[in-house]
Design a protein around this motif. Structure first.
Motif, PDB file in Angstrom:
ATOM      1  N   UNK A  14       0.830  -1.195   0.000  1.00 43.24           N
ATOM      2  CA  UNK A  14       0.000   0.000   0.000  1.00 43.24           C
ATOM      3  C   UNK A  14       0.871   1.255   0.000  1.00 43.24           C
ATOM      4  N   UNK A  15       0.519   2.222  -0.847  1.00 46.06           N
ATOM      5  CA  UNK A  15       1.250   3.477  -0.973  1.00 46.06           C
ATOM      6  C   UNK A  15       0.348   4.594  -0.450  1.00 46.06           C
ATOM      7  N   UNK A  16       0.886   5.387   0.470  1.00 48.40           N
ATOM      8  CA  UNK A  16       0.114   6.437   1.128  1.00 48.40           C
ATOM      9  C   UNK A  16       0.655   7.814   0.795  1.00 48.40           C
ATOM     10  N   UNK A  17      -0.210   8.814   0.940  1.00 50.01           N
ATOM     11  CA  UNK A  17       0.183  10.207   0.967  1.00 50.01           C
ATOM     12  C   UNK A  17       0.250  10.566   2.449  1.00 50.01           C
ATOM     13  N   UNK A  18       1.425  10.968   2.910  1.00 54.46           N
ATOM     14  CA  UNK A  18       1.609  11.258   4.323  1.00 54.46           C
ATOM     15  C   UNK A  18       1.997  12.720   4.489  1.00 54.46           C
ATOM     16  N   UNK A  19       1.104  13.476   5.105  1.00 49.86           N
ATOM     17  CA  UNK A  19       1.323  14.905   5.359  1.00 49.86           C
ATOM     18  C   UNK A  19       1.664  15.671   4.075  1.00 49.86           C
ATOM     19  N   UNK A  20       1.008  15.309   2.969  1.00 52.62           N
ATOM     20  CA  UNK A  20       1.201  16.016   1.711  1.00 52.62           C
ATOM     21  C   UNK A  20       2.311  15.473   0.830  1.00 52.62           C
TER      22      UNK A  20
END
Length: 44
Positions: A14-20
């Motif tokens: 899974x690939x996330x957007x973390x704090x922009x």
């Protein structure tokens, strides 16, 4: 903040957007995690 963007097309992680900031890369239209993106660069 952590938002799921999608899964890596190679390993399924899974690939996330973390704090922009995207915790992976797009190569063309494919989403890759950083580990798979590094392997792709090594192959070229």
């Amino acid at each position: 903040m952590r938002e799921l963007i999608g899964t890596c097309v190679r390993c399924g992680k899974e690939v996330y957007c973390m704090d922009g900031f995207l915790n992976g890369v797009y190569i063309g239209k494919e989403l890759l995690c950083f580990a798979c993106a590094d392997e792709t660069e090594d192959e070229e």
